[in-house]
Structures are given as structure tokens and as C-alpha cells.
Design a protein around this motif. Structure first.
Motif, mmCIF file in Angstrom:
data_model
loop_
_atom_site.group_PDB
_atom_site.id
_atom_site.type_symbol
_atom_site.label_atom_id
_atom_site.label_comp_id
_atom_site.label_asym_id
_atom_site.label_seq_id
_atom_site.Cartn_x
_atom_site.Cartn_y
_atom_site.Cartn_z
ATOM 1 N N ALA A 119 17.871 13.585 12.780
ATOM 2 C CA ALA A 119 16.806 14.247 11.870
ATOM 3 C C ALA A 119 17.295 14.224 10.254
ATOM 4 C CB ALA A 119 16.435 15.587 12.218
ATOM 5 N N ILE A 120 18.611 14.745 10.476
ATOM 6 C CA ILE A 120 19.239 14.693 9.009
ATOM 7 C C ILE A 120 19.483 13.280 8.429
ATOM 8 C CG2 ILE A 120 21.229 15.686 7.785
ATOM 9 C CD1 ILE A 120 19.614 17.720 9.688
ATOM 10 N N ASN A 121 19.712 12.295 9.479
ATOM 11 C CA ASN A 121 19.962 11.128 9.038
ATOM 12 C C ASN A 121 18.597 10.625 8.341
ATOM 13 O OD1 ASN A 121 22.681 10.761 9.919
ATOM 14 N ND2 ASN A 121 22.206 9.818 11.691
ATOM 15 N N ALA A 122 17.423 10.980 8.912
ATOM 16 C CA ALA A 122 15.970 10.460 8.389
ATOM 17 C C ALA A 122 16.051 11.040 7.111
ATOM 18 C CB ALA A 122 15.073 11.096 9.508
ATOM 19 N N LEU A 123 16.467 12.266 6.630
ATOM 20 C CA LEU A 123 16.610 12.865 5.497
ATOM 21 C C LEU A 123 17.232 11.814 4.335
ATOM 22 C CD1 LEU A 123 16.731 16.706 6.047
ATOM 23 C CD2 LEU A 123 14.784 15.187 6.218
ATOM 24 N N ILE A 124 18.411 11.400 4.798
ATOM 25 C CA ILE A 124 19.156 10.538 3.870
ATOM 26 C C ILE A 124 18.442 9.232 3.764
ATOM 27 C CG2 ILE A 124 21.493 9.258 4.006
ATOM 28 C CD1 ILE A 124 22.725 11.564 5.522
ATOM 29 N N LEU A 125 17.936 8.511 4.723
ATOM 30 C CA LEU A 125 17.388 7.515 4.534
ATOM 31 C C LEU A 125 16.102 7.466 3.780
ATOM 32 C CD1 LEU A 125 17.496 6.247 8.521
ATOM 33 C CD2 LEU A 125 18.840 5.349 6.475
ATOM 34 N N GLY A 126 15.244 8.466 3.797
ATOM 35 C CA GLY A 126 14.202 8.703 3.356
ATOM 36 C C GLY A 126 13.992 9.569 1.749
ATOM 37 N N ILE A 407 20.031 17.769 -1.796
ATOM 38 C CA ILE A 407 19.437 17.136 -0.657
ATOM 39 C C ILE A 407 20.512 16.052 0.173
ATOM 40 C CG2 ILE A 407 17.127 17.419 -1.560
ATOM 41 C CD1 ILE A 407 17.269 14.443 -2.142
ATOM 42 N N PRO A 408 20.420 15.994 1.379
ATOM 43 C CA PRO A 408 21.532 15.116 2.137
ATOM 44 C C PRO A 408 21.672 13.648 1.411
ATOM 45 C CG PRO A 408 20.052 16.179 3.544
ATOM 46 C CD PRO A 408 19.331 16.679 2.417
ATOM 47 N N ARG A 409 20.398 13.173 0.962
ATOM 48 C CA ARG A 409 20.601 11.625 0.435
ATOM 49 C C ARG A 409 21.459 11.603 -0.762
ATOM 50 N NH1 ARG A 409 15.751 7.599 -0.746
ATOM 51 N NH2 ARG A 409 16.918 5.820 -1.140
ATOM 52 N N ASP A 410 21.176 12.621 -1.634
ATOM 53 C CA ASP A 410 22.267 12.816 -3.015
ATOM 54 C C ASP A 410 23.602 13.009 -2.564
ATOM 55 O OD1 ASP A 410 19.776 12.183 -4.455
ATOM 56 O OD2 ASP A 410 19.713 14.346 -5.190
ATOM 57 N N ALA A 411 23.795 13.855 -1.715
ATOM 58 C CA ALA A 411 25.393 14.135 -1.136
ATOM 59 C C ALA A 411 25.998 12.785 -0.503
ATOM 60 C CB ALA A 411 25.140 15.158 -0.320
ATOM 61 N N PHE A 412 25.037 12.106 0.139
ATOM 62 C CA PHE A 412 25.659 10.976 0.744
ATOM 63 C C PHE A 412 26.156 10.016 -0.156
ATOM 64 C CE2 PHE A 412 24.853 7.065 2.990
ATOM 65 C CZ PHE A 412 25.740 7.135 4.321
ATOM 66 N N TYR A 413 25.457 9.634 -1.170
ATOM 67 C CA TYR A 413 25.853 8.644 -2.215
ATOM 68 C C TYR A 413 27.061 9.070 -3.408
ATOM 69 C CZ TYR A 413 22.620 5.453 -0.032
ATOM 70 O OH TYR A 413 21.810 4.887 1.078
ATOM 71 N N MET A 414 27.181 10.418 -3.425
ATOM 72 C CA MET A 414 27.811 10.745 -4.434
ATOM 73 C C MET A 414 29.414 10.603 -4.173
ATOM 74 S SD MET A 414 26.216 14.473 -5.722
ATOM 75 C CE MET A 414 24.933 14.613 -6.633
ATOM 76 N N ILE A 440 24.471 18.101 17.183
ATOM 77 C CA ILE A 440 23.729 18.841 16.256
ATOM 78 C C ILE A 440 24.910 19.056 15.307
ATOM 79 C CG2 ILE A 440 22.829 21.257 15.730
ATOM 80 C CD1 ILE A 440 21.928 21.212 18.776
ATOM 81 N N PRO A 441 24.554 19.059 13.963
ATOM 82 C CA PRO A 441 25.684 19.159 12.872
ATOM 83 C C PRO A 441 26.103 20.325 12.515
ATOM 84 C CG PRO A 441 24.015 17.474 12.241
ATOM 85 C CD PRO A 441 23.373 18.301 13.422
ATOM 86 N N VAL A 442 27.249 20.798 12.695
ATOM 87 C CA VAL A 442 27.974 22.175 12.105
ATOM 88 C C VAL A 442 28.000 21.856 10.515
ATOM 89 C CG1 VAL A 442 29.912 23.509 12.165
ATOM 90 C CG2 VAL A 442 29.613 22.156 14.240
ATOM 91 N N LEU A 443 28.201 20.894 9.973
ATOM 92 C CA LEU A 443 27.997 20.705 8.612
ATOM 93 C C LEU A 443 27.377 19.469 8.340
ATOM 94 C CD1 LEU A 443 31.210 21.610 6.929
ATOM 95 C CD2 LEU A 443 29.233 22.415 6.202
ATOM 96 N N SER A 444 26.403 19.367 7.458
ATOM 97 C CA SER A 444 25.640 18.138 6.892
ATOM 98 C C SER A 444 25.987 17.942 5.546
ATOM 99 C CB SER A 444 24.234 18.287 6.992
ATOM 100 O OG SER A 444 23.870 18.244 8.623
ATOM 101 N N PRO A 445 25.873 16.666 5.007
ATOM 102 C CA PRO A 445 26.025 16.331 3.562
ATOM 103 C C PRO A 445 25.239 17.326 2.702
ATOM 104 C CG PRO A 445 26.068 14.369 4.852
ATOM 105 C CD PRO A 445 25.545 15.454 5.930
ATOM 106 N N GLY A 446 25.945 17.851 1.637
ATOM 107 C CA GLY A 446 24.922 18.602 0.856
ATOM 108 C C GLY A 446 25.118 20.289 1.140
ATOM 109 N N GLU A 447 25.874 20.648 2.214
ATOM 110 C CA GLU A 447 25.803 21.940 2.546
ATOM 111 C C GLU A 447 27.100 22.567 1.904
ATOM 112 O OE1 GLU A 447 22.819 21.648 6.379
ATOM 113 O OE2 GLU A 447 25.030 21.856 6.814
ATOM 114 N N ARG A 448 26.959 23.970 1.715
ATOM 115 C CA ARG A 448 28.032 24.724 1.260
ATOM 116 C C ARG A 448 28.880 24.995 2.464
ATOM 117 N NH1 ARG A 448 29.399 25.128 -3.941
ATOM 118 N NH2 ARG A 448 27.205 26.223 -4.623
ATOM 119 N N ILE A 449 30.288 24.752 2.256
ATOM 120 C CA ILE A 449 31.217 25.051 3.179
ATOM 121 C C ILE A 449 31.818 26.656 3.184
ATOM 122 C CG2 ILE A 449 33.536 24.372 4.365
ATOM 123 C CD1 ILE A 449 33.247 21.967 2.825
#
Length: 491
Positions: A119-126, A407-414, A440-449
Motif C-alpha cells: 500500500a505504501i509502495n502504491a503511494l510512492i508509485l502514484g 509524502i512517501p514519493r517525495d522522500a523516495f526520490y530525495m 508491515i513497515p515499522v518505518l516508511s520513507p518520509g516519516e520522522r524517526i
């Protein structure tokens, strides 16, 4: 009126092709196995002869007009859907297709944070913005359950412009939300309802199981027939109902990522599993439920073990419970679920679906036997005596939703930099960290650690959990965004 589910259009077409003894000058290159003796010896001649590619008599998954189309129509009918699409890249591809069919770049989707990584991958792709809903937490068991109607109402009130709501039915551990009520609520607000039924392919075929997505009136669901429906690994189906989402858009989205050389072995197994579920599923699931209930009762008689079930049903995220999920809390015998998982595999030759900090999970499905369940119960009895320690009380509780900074997509490409995990508090994750299963991700791209997240990952590491999707398999280092002063997204 139901269609005739005794027929197997795709399997029958493949059998006819095999009987013709065609001379192949097309791919695959093993040429019915003649060029790969070792594979024939391992898989068998039959498998190699029917491992074929697209041709007129066998149709084409990209634009089916023949036997694949007929088989998909039967699948749709079996689930009371309007349309069905065969998936040969698992339910992950179906989850991505659902979200990308309902949403465009910049749109919002409401979803629980315990969603699968697909589901998170879909956010990145889209390029889609997540609005996360906190699932209900069972602190005794240490796991997330379903989401409440109230939480969905709150999310819709705050984000009336969201295009879709994404739900899980059931969770990995068997908890189901009030799917029908949530679906009706979402439709009143013109939002599509998308359901991840990776662990619910069997629900539709027995009325003592939680309600299926199609029965609840959802717009789309992705069902892992390979998990609980009997088909081969990596084969699933995407179901569509109603006219909120255009079927041609769904097909187009699927064709973005689906191989043009989709496996006919996988598609044929979907055809066969559909027949089994539609014609014998109720009887087989009655037997499956009987086995699971009997084993659960025996396990609950073992001091220190708790196989949870329908007693969890309440108004807090467990509207119904899938009893074929034999989830066992093991903290009462002083062991973690990770430890019990390893002991069962290494000493008793029993492979569980997963272990977590507090629990182990066995999936009970159409292929299980009384003898197999007896072996599991016997092993657990032995472990509860042989390995018993003072009761285990995990200080690490289920995580709450992390802060989504971008958003995950922006974080993925930064641009990224690599830091020791221990020194990353306050940074923004540039990659996933998760344990698999469940994925299930503990952390996803774009989230604060946070320190809480780091502590949780450290517990996973001490338990030798398999960390996936992060660049460092040891989990000692993590990729974070190179520039930490990015603006937060407005959600």
C-alpha cells in the motif's frame, strides 16, 4: 443465477494444447523441458510441458478475449463481483492497482498505518498522499487490530477531499473491522472503498467467517488465493464491483506492471482454486473451522498459552474474527514468539506463518489435517514444559502512527545520507524498515524517526527477526533524507 463452476476453461485449454504435442519455436526456451533435464527431474514432465507463453488458443492476460476472460468471469461470479482480474505478481500488485485506480497524483487516501508495504509502495508509485488512521491496539497481545467506524468518521471529517478509504479484511491475526458499516459511510461521502483481503480469500465461502469485501459492498478487493484459497504461490485476483471505479482504468493500471509473459501455471491454479472454493468451499471450510477450533481449545488448556479468538470481538477494532487464524500468545511461558517460532521449526520440524514479540501464528486452511494439528499441539505442550521461564513481559508496546513529514514519493526520490540507526532520532526516514513476515513497515520513507521506533527495531534485532527492504540487513545503519529541514505536508 450462478454460473456453472464445475468447468475449468483455462485448465481445459491448456490440456488440449498439451495433447496436440505442438512443436515449439516460441518461448519459453526450455521447449517443454527438453533442454533442461534437471528441471524435468525436479518439477516433472507435465509441469514443463504446460509452462507455456501467450498464444491465440490460450488467450493473453493483457487484453483477454478467450479462455482467460472466461476464467476471470467465473472468478468474479464466485465472489459476487462484477469483474475479476488474474494477478501473477501476488496481491501486492492488486493493492497497488486498487489505490492507483481510485486515486491520481496529489489525491488523498485514508488507510490504517498497519497496512502492508504494498500500500505504501502504491503511494510512492502514484504520488498519493496518505491520511493514516490509528488502528486499535491490544496491549496485552502486543498487536494492532482493526479500525473503528469512529476513527474513519473522524478522518473523513478532517479530509472530506479524500478519494478513497483503504481497509484490511482481516488483519494478519484475524481481526476484522465493521466493513459493511464503514463502506456505507464512505459511499455517502463519495469515497471508494478498497480492501486488502490478502488473508481473506476464503471469507466469501462460509457464513461463520467475517463478511467479505464484496458482500459488504466494497468497490474493490485484492484476494490472495494462494494464501488461503489453494492456488499456487504468487497467484491472486483483483475484484471490482459497481461503477465508482472504471474497469478499463483498472486494466490499464494493471498493464503498467504486469508481465506480458504471465505464468500460465499460476493462472491455471487460479482457475482450479476458484472451482474448488465455489463448489466445495463451504464443506471444506466447515472442516477447517472444526480443526482450528479443536486445536485452539487444546492449546488453551496448556498452562501459559493463550490462543485468542472470537472473545476479542468488541466495539474497539474487532467487529468479527477469522477463526482459521490460529494465533497463540506465548508470553505466559516466558518466551517470545520469535523464540517459539524458531524452536518449532528447528526441533519439531513445524513451520509457523510468523512469530512476533508476543505471539506465533498458524494459518489453518483447506489443506490442513487433524494429524498436523495434533503435531502442533503436542509440540506446544512439550515446549511449555521444556522451555518454560518466568512470564515474559515485553516493555516494547505496539507503535503508534509515526509523523508523516513528507509524502512517501517525495522522500523516495530525495537525496539520502547514511547514519547509524542509534543516531537518527529526529531525522526523516529515506527507506523502509520492516520485519517480514508480516511485511508491515515499522518505518516508511518520509516519516520522522523517534527513539520509540529505534527501541522497537532494536528488540526486533535482538530476536533475530528478518529485517527487509532497508539497505543494511543488520539494521545498524539507516538511510535518511540528506536535508532535514524540509517542510511538512499539510494533511
Amino acid at each position: 443465477m450462478k454460473q456453472n463452476h464445475e468447468i475449468l476453461p483455462l485448465i481445459e485449454a491448456m490440456m488440449q494444447y498439451d495433447q496436440r504435442d505442438v512443436v515449439p519455436f516460441d518461448v519459453p526456451g526450455h521447449k517443454h523441458g527438453r533442454g533442461t533435464k534437471e528441471l524435468v527431474d525436479f518439477f516433472g514432465e507435465k509441469v514443463m510441458r504446460i509452462d507455456v507463453n501467450s498464444m491465440k488458443c490460450l488467450d493473453n492476460i493483457g487484453n483477454p478475449v478467450g479462455v482467460i476472460k472466461e476464467a476471470q468471469q467465473l472468478m468474479a461470479d464466485a465472489y459476487d463481483a462484477d469483474h475479476a482480474f488474474f494477478l501473477t505478481n501476488g496481491t501486492s500488485s492488486g493493492v497497488q492497482a486498487m489505490i492507483m485506480s481510485a486515486c491520481q497524483a496529489g489525491d488523498k487516501v485514508i488507510l490504517p498505518r498497519n497496512a502492508h508495504k504494498s500500500a505504501i509502495n502504491a503511494l510512492i508509485l502514484g504520488g498519493i498522499t496518505p491520511v493514516y488512521v490509528q488502528p486499535e491496539m491490544n496491549t496485552r497481545l502486543g498487536i494492532a487490530m482493526g479500525v473503528t467506524v469512529e476513527k474513519i468518521k473522524e478522518a473523513i471529517a478532517l479530509h472530506p477531499d479524500a478519494k478513497a478509504v483503504f481497509l484490511i479484511n482481516p488483519t494478519y491475526y484475524g481481526a476484522a473491522s465493521a466493513l459493511k458499516e464503514i463502506t456505507e459511510l464512505c459511499h455517502k461521502h463519495d469515497m471508494a472503498v478498497l480492501v486488502d483481503e490478502a488473508h481473506g480469500a476464503h471469507l466469501h465461502f462460509h457464513d461463520e467467517l467475517p463478511m467479505s469485501a464484496m458482500e459488504a459492498g466494497a468497490d474493490m478487493s485484492a484476494v490472495s488465493l494462494h494464501k488461503t484459497g489453494g492456488s499456487l504461490t504468487q497467484s491472486s485476483a483483483l475484484l471490482l464491483k459497481g461503477d465508482i471505479i472504471d474497469k478499463d482504468r483498472v486494466k490499464t493500471i494493471l498493464n503498467l506492471t504486469t508481465s506480458t509473459s504471465a505464468s500460465y501455471l499460476l493462472m491455471a491454479s487460479l482457475d482450479g482454486a476458484r472451482k474448488i472454493l465455489a463448489t466445495r468451499g463451504e464443506k471444506m471450510l466447515t472442516d477447517t473451522l472444526k480443526l482450528s477450533r479443536s486445536a485452539r481449545a487444546e492449546i488453551n488448556a496448556i498452562e501459559g498459552l493463550y490462543a485468542f479468538s472470537t472473545e476479542l470481538i468488541d466495539a474497539h477494532g474487532v467487529y468479527a474474527f477469522d477463526e482459521t487464524k490460529l494465533s497463540i500468545n506465548v508470553t505466559g511461558i516466558g518466551l517470545t514468539g520469535f523464540e517459539v517460532y524458531d524452536i518449532l521449526r528447528d526441533e519439531y520440524n513445524i513451520q509457523m506463518e510468523l512469530g512476533d514479540i508476543n505471539n506465533v501464528l498458524a494459518i489453518i486452511s483447506l489443506g490442513d489435517t487433524k494429524e498436523a494439528l495434533c503435531a502442533l499441539v503436542s509440540a506446544l505442550k512439550d515446549i511449555s514444559v521444556k522451555y518454560k521461564k518466568p512470564e515474559f513481559d515485553c516493555q516494547v508496546k505496539p507503535l503508534k502512527n509515526p509523523e508523516v513529514v513528507i509524502i512517501p514519493r517525495d522522500a523516495f526520490y530525495m537525496q539520502k545520507k547514511i547514519l547509524p540507526l542509534a543516531d537518527s532520532v529526529g531525522e526523516i526516514a529515506g527507506e523502509y524498515i520492516m520485519a517480514y513476515p508480516p511485511g508491515i513497515p515499522v518505518l516508511s520513507p518520509g516519516e520522522r524517526i523517534t527513539q520509540e521506533i529505534i527501541d522497537y527495531i532494536e528488540v526486533l534485532k535482538t530476536q533475530k527477526s528478518v529485517l527487509t527492504d532497508n539497505h543494511d540487513p543488520s539494521g545498524e545503519f539507516i538511510k535518511v533524507l540528506k536535508h532535514n529541514n524540509v517542510s511538512s505536508i499539510a494533511i
